[in-house]
Design an enzyme around this catalytic site. Structure first.
Site, PDB file in Angstrom:
ATOM      1  N   CYS A 228      21.482 -26.157 -66.154  1.00  0.00           N
ATOM      2  CA  CYS A 228      21.547 -27.582 -65.816  1.00  0.00           C
ATOM      3  C   CYS A 228      20.136 -28.162 -65.760  1.00  0.00           C
ATOM      4  O   CYS A 228      19.250 -27.592 -65.118  1.00  0.00           O
ATOM      5  CB  CYS A 228      22.251 -27.769 -64.483  1.00  0.00           C
TER       6      CYS A 228
ATOM      7  N   CYS B 166      19.707 -29.280 -61.675  1.00  0.00           N
ATOM      8  CA  CYS B 166      19.666 -28.298 -60.591  1.00  0.00           C
ATOM      9  C   CYS B 166      19.332 -26.893 -61.067  1.00  0.00           C
ATOM     10  O   CYS B 166      19.097 -25.994 -60.259  1.00  0.00           O
ATOM     11  CB  CYS B 166      20.986 -28.288 -59.825  1.00  0.00           C
TER      12      CYS B 166
ATOM     13  N   CYS C 213      27.528 -29.240 -65.881  1.00  0.00           N
ATOM     14  CA  CYS C 213      27.305 -28.570 -64.604  1.00  0.00           C
ATOM     15  C   CYS C 213      28.356 -29.029 -63.599  1.00  0.00           C
ATOM     16  O   CYS C 213      28.443 -30.223 -63.288  1.00  0.00           O
ATOM     17  CB  CYS C 213      25.899 -28.876 -64.080  1.00  0.00           C
TER      18      CYS C 213
ATOM     19  N   CYS D  76      26.563 -30.407 -59.965  1.00  0.00           N
ATOM     20  CA  CYS D  76      26.031 -31.768 -59.808  1.00  0.00           C
ATOM     21  C   CYS D  76      26.615 -32.751 -60.823  1.00  0.00           C
ATOM     22  O   CYS D  76      26.135 -33.879 -60.946  1.00  0.00           O
ATOM     23  CB  CYS D  76      24.499 -31.755 -59.916  1.00  0.00           C
TER      24      CYS D  76
ATOM     25  N   CYS E 172      23.191 -18.379 -84.251  1.00  0.00           N
ATOM     26  CA  CYS E 172      22.844 -17.787 -85.550  1.00  0.00           C
ATOM     27  C   CYS E 172      22.514 -18.841 -86.601  1.00  0.00           C
ATOM     28  O   CYS E 172      21.657 -18.607 -87.459  1.00  0.00           O
ATOM     29  CB  CYS E 172      23.958 -16.869 -86.035  1.00  0.00           C
TER      30      CYS E 172
ATOM     31  N   HIS F  19      29.017 -16.588 -89.944  1.00  0.00           N
ATOM     32  CA  HIS F  19      27.718 -16.039 -89.593  1.00  0.00           C
ATOM     33  C   HIS F  19      26.760 -16.341 -90.739  1.00  0.00           C
ATOM     34  O   HIS F  19      27.198 -16.575 -91.871  1.00  0.00           O
ATOM     35  CB  HIS F  19      27.789 -14.536 -89.331  1.00  0.00           C
TER      36      HIS F  19
ATOM     37  N   ASP G 189      18.591  -9.729 -90.469  1.00  0.00           N
ATOM     38  CA  ASP G 189      19.273 -10.569 -89.479  1.00  0.00           C
ATOM     39  C   ASP G 189      18.319 -10.813 -88.317  1.00  0.00           C
ATOM     40  O   ASP G 189      18.047  -9.913 -87.519  1.00  0.00           O
ATOM     41  CB  ASP G 189      20.552  -9.888 -88.986  1.00  0.00           C
TER      42      ASP G 189
END
Length: 632
Positions: free
Chosen positions: A223, A226, A255, A258, A281, A308, A325
């Protein structure tokens, strides 16, 4: 009024998306209805920016065009003279009614289109369509596939921009990486004068390592207010700046503490990714391929239809393309996805500035299974389309360059004929991303028993020099991920798994934030095991004495159990980084060093037992085995 699957898919889009694409579809339809004899209104160029950005990505939109009567030609969608205007009007009315309902709350269709004028004898459009034998069974499917080919082929041209490559070079410690690569090459050539590898092969490894340490994987952002954990909410609308950098999709990391939404634009422009250095990826492969081109490596972008992407590098010294990769920091392990992750591959395509290549067969050892899944388009159509794209792109190339590309392609085709067997390093599940994310994608598959038997187990046997000196001295340095046989001209072997006899549910983890590396058990497993084997019987030798140093670390209730086993006895020893001597192990001709990892607490229990934890800046050995030998 019945609704077809195409119309239903179109209506399923959010209101603002539907309204925009509906207006565009109505414009195409109305132009034909108002001007039935005007040829220019009866074709839509696929590369048109409005069409490619505002219609193609929208669910059901292209399918609706086909239902109207449009057909696929080489570079356009065409509404032929033989198509039914009544069918076009019917689809048009359904879309208009829904648009009117969502805009004004009234389903009545606005009478905006006058009756069609009598059809004159205008000759049919002469643009040739692909031969019937090359047409796939689904025009919508082929069009979607063609757009994927075309957009990726166009996208890789960004990597060739001099100013973009210069920006990447300014961020990459090129000389440092090149120096490290040259040093490792020199070490290898000293140990093996006949080595045929080149410095670029080691530069690839150094670049992968650097990239893994400097790029951040994002499952969910903390977040921004916070700092607490967030969860994915409904997608957010991209801003003008987001769209400028190719972020058509903006994730909402919400979040619950908050009630604040943290935006995560999924940027698709490599220049922006050089700044943000975060993503999954898609972002990793996009930016890494640019970095490869920036340092002079010939690279191509690899797209996998099962979601991918990665990179391939051409090794001049080896005369072949190497799988790389950046998410996993692995090189030359093409069966990783099918065997290790359990992916059901279908189409894997390589895109470079000069060429598109279907490289599916490099990434599979189960070719018949692959063929059974390749149903999206017909094989003849795919071959024809790839050849056509390559011919167009290569028009400006020199005859020598064309010949070079043809020769490389022939080498690849020969390679594809015979499926390879899995090797060490290709059997484990995916490491990048959270466990929940990988489980959702089905990419945590561990090797099953039938596959594991194919894994080549490494056994240390003495070289001629080690026989003469009656000494075998091996070190493993975790930070470098490298073995060194000190007793054999300092011969080095990269990759922790390369010298392992057995392994079960373990992998090497690099913590980019803490700059640490270690071996741990895979997430979701309760026990991990690894062992190294030494065999002196074939050399006519036996053990005189053994000294071992192994480092391991545990947290909370994590456990690591080290043991030494011969053909006569077994004993445990502590892996606390101190040297343990075993002078009483005389007359044994075989030795196995084993470690078992277990215990731990909570979702990160796998991290609570670690082998060889070490700072990436350290160079001291994490495992050292010294065996003095004698005649049997």
């Amino acid at each position: 009024m019945s609704v077809s699957p195409a119309i239903s898919a179109l209506f399923d889009n959010p209101n603002d998306v539907f309204r925009d694409v509906a207006k565009l579809l109505l414009t195409y339809a109305d132009n034909i209805l108002r001007n039935p004899n005007e040829e220019k209104y009866r074709s839509i160029r696929i590369g048109n920016p409005t069409f490619s950005t505002k219609l193609l990505p929208i669910k059901g939109a292209v399918e609706c065009l086909f239902e109207m009567g449009f057909q696929e030609a080489e570079t356009h969608l065409v509404f032929p003279q033989s198509a039914s205007v009544d069918q076009l009007r019917l689809i048009r009315e359904k879309i208009a009614a829904e648009l009117n309902l969502r805009t004004h709350g009234d389903p009545a269709v606005p009478p905006a289109v006058p009756p069609a004028a009598p059809r004159s004898s205008v000759p049919a459009i002469s643009r040739p369509a692909a031969p019937p034998a090359q047409q796939p069974s689904s025009p919508g499917s082929s069009m979607s596939f063609f757009v994927t080919l075309q957009s990726n082929f166009q996208h890789v041209l960004q990597y060739e921009k001099p100013e973009l490559q210069q920006k990447a070079r300014s961020l990459i410690p090129h000389q440092l990486l090149l120096s490290a690569a040259q040093h490792k090459l020199n070490e290898l050539k000293e140990a093996d004068p006949g080595c045929k590898l080149g410095v670029e092969d080691f530069l690839v490894l150094e670049l992968l390592r650097w990239f893994k340490q400097n790029f951040s994987w994002v499952d969910s952002l903390p977040c921004s207010q916070c700092g607490g954990p967030t969860q994915h909410g409904h997608a957010l609308t991209p801003s003008a700046d987001d769209l400028r950098w190719g972020a058509q999709r903006v994730e909402n990391h919400y979040c619950q503490s908050c009630q604040l939404s943290t935006r995560f634009p999924r940027y698709n422009h490599p220049e922006k990714l050089l700044e943000t250095r975060r993503g999954r990826c898609g972002e990793w492969a996009n930016c890494f391929t640019l970095c490869c081109r920036a340092v002079g490596l010939e690279a191509r972008y690899i797209w996998d239809s099962t979601d991918h992407v990665w990179t391939e590098i051409y090794s001049v010294s080896q005369r072949r393309w190497l799988h790389c990769d950046s998410c996993e920091n692995v090189c030359d392990k093409p069966l990783l996805y099918e065997v290790g992750w359990g992916k059901k591959l279908a189409y894997v395509l390589a895109f470079s500035k000069d060429q598109v290549v279907d490289v599916t067969w490099r990434y599979s050892c189960k070719h018949p299974e692959i063929l059974s899944r390749r149903t999206k388009v017909q094989e003849a159509w795919l071959l024809h389309t790839i050849n056509r794209l390559n011919t167009a792109r290569q028009q400006s190339l020199s005859p020598d360059r064309k010949m070079e590309l043809t020769e490389r392609l022939l080498v690849e085709l020969v390679e594809f004929i015979s499926p390879k067997k899995p090797k060490a390093g290709e059997l484990g599940g995916r490491n990048s991303g959270s466990l929940a994310w990988r489980l959702a994608r089905g990419e945590t598959k561990a090797a099953d028993a039938s596959t594991a038997t194919q894994m080549p187990a490494f056994v240390f046997t003495p070289t001629e020099k080690e026989k003469d000196e009656q000494l075998l001295h091996v070190r493993y340095v975790s930070s470098k991920d490298q073995y060194c046989r000190v007793s054999s001209c300092s011969e080095t072997t990269p990759g922790w798994e390369r010298c392992v006899w057995t392994r079960e549910s373990v992998f090497r983890k690099v913590e980019s934030d803490w700059h640490m590396a270690y071996i741990a058990r895979t997430e979701g497993s309760t026990v991990g095991r690894i062992s190294w084997k030494f065999d002196f019987a074939p050399a006519g030798l036996k053990i005189k004495s053994v000294s071992i140093m192994a480092s391991s670390q545990t947290f909370h209730s994590g456990k690591v159990c080290w043991s030494l086993q011969s053909d006569q006895s077994t004993t445990e020893f502590p892996g606390d980084g101190t040297v343990q001597s075993f002078p009483s192990w005389c007359s044994s001709s075989e030795l196995v060093v084993s470690a078992e990892l277990s215990g731990g607490e909570g979702d990160v229990s796998w991290q609570h037992s670690q082998l060889f934890r070490q700072s990436l800046k350290e160079e001291e050995p994490s495992l050292e085995v010294i065996i003095h030998l004698q005649d049997a």
